[in-house]
Scaffold this active site. Structure first.
Site: not given
Ligand code: BEZ
Length: 224
Positions: A52
């Site tokens: 994200c």
């Molecule tokens: C991430 O953005 O890496 C992520 C998103 C949701 C759960 C775990 C990690």
């Protein structure tokens, strides 16, 4: 705060449910925020998550491209505004891009629930670290507040920002010209004449129309 429960699933063609919420740029009313623009609304299950982080940086970098197309950006993450503010600093550190569009604080996942972004219809659905799966949606909403696209991504797979821009380009081109766009279309490529445009109207509107089959008619666009 969300103005309604999510009783029926959201579909393409639904009116984007309105809500009032706190964001990193102050309180917003969604429909007022959209005004007469398009909206790309995308969500995250938690702050300081790696995939994200890269996505928010990229949307911030591309914001001028969205603005050119009359599109406003709105992020959401299931955490507090205070936490978002720290994350925005990290995003700048990591990606070099300053997030200046608002990010909704949705710690209680009420808006995520309203928009059917959770894997299950339950606001308490979390993994072993307390992260709600998945809240990784993208909604494209038009100026009439109609939902035109819904994308839903797994946690493992970073979104393709160029694809989101391409979808906006396709929708706006289609609305303006009574056309649809074929596989892998990008602006400048030939488009498909909408099946509802028939006979003389079709040849009048599109003098360079090329009928491959009666139901598949390509045309260049004059100002493409
Ligand atoms: C991430 O953005 O890496 C992520 C998103 C949701 C759960 C775990 C990690």
């Amino acid at each position: 705060m969300a103005s309604a429960d999510r009783a029926t699933p959201l579909r393409l063609g639904s009116i984007a449910p309105n809500f009032q919420a706190e964001t990193t740029n102050g309180p917003i009313d969604l429909h007022e925020y959209i005004g007469d623009k398009w909206l790309v609304f995308f969500s995250h299950p938690e702050d300081y998550t790696p995939v994200c982080t890269t996505e928010l940086g990229e949307f911030a970098r591309l914001e001028p491209e969205f603005t050119k197309r009359g599109v406003k950006l709105l992020g959401l993450s299931a955490n507090t505004i205070g936490s978002h503010e720290g994350w925005i600093k990290d995003i700048k550190d990591v990606t070099g891009s300053q997030v200046s569009f608002p990010i909704v604080g949705d710690k209680e996942r009420k808006i995520a629930y309203l928009y059917d972004m959770l894997d299950y219809q339950d606001t308490t659905n979390v993994d072993e670290k307390g992260i709600a799966f998945t809240i990784r949606s993208v909604f494209v909403v038009d100026p009439k507040k109609v939902i035109r696209t819904i994308l839903s991504y797994p946690a493992s797979t970073g979104r393709n920002s160029a694809e989101v821009l391409r979808i906006v380009d396709s929708l706006q081109t289609g609305d303006k010209n009574k056309v649809t766009t074929p596989v892998n279309w990008v602006p400048g490529d030939d488009v498909i004449v909408h099946p509802s445009v028939k006979g003389e109207e079709a040849t009048k509107l599109f003098p360079n129309l090329r009928a491959v089959k009666p139901y598949l008619r390509f045309t260049p666009l004059p100002n493409a």
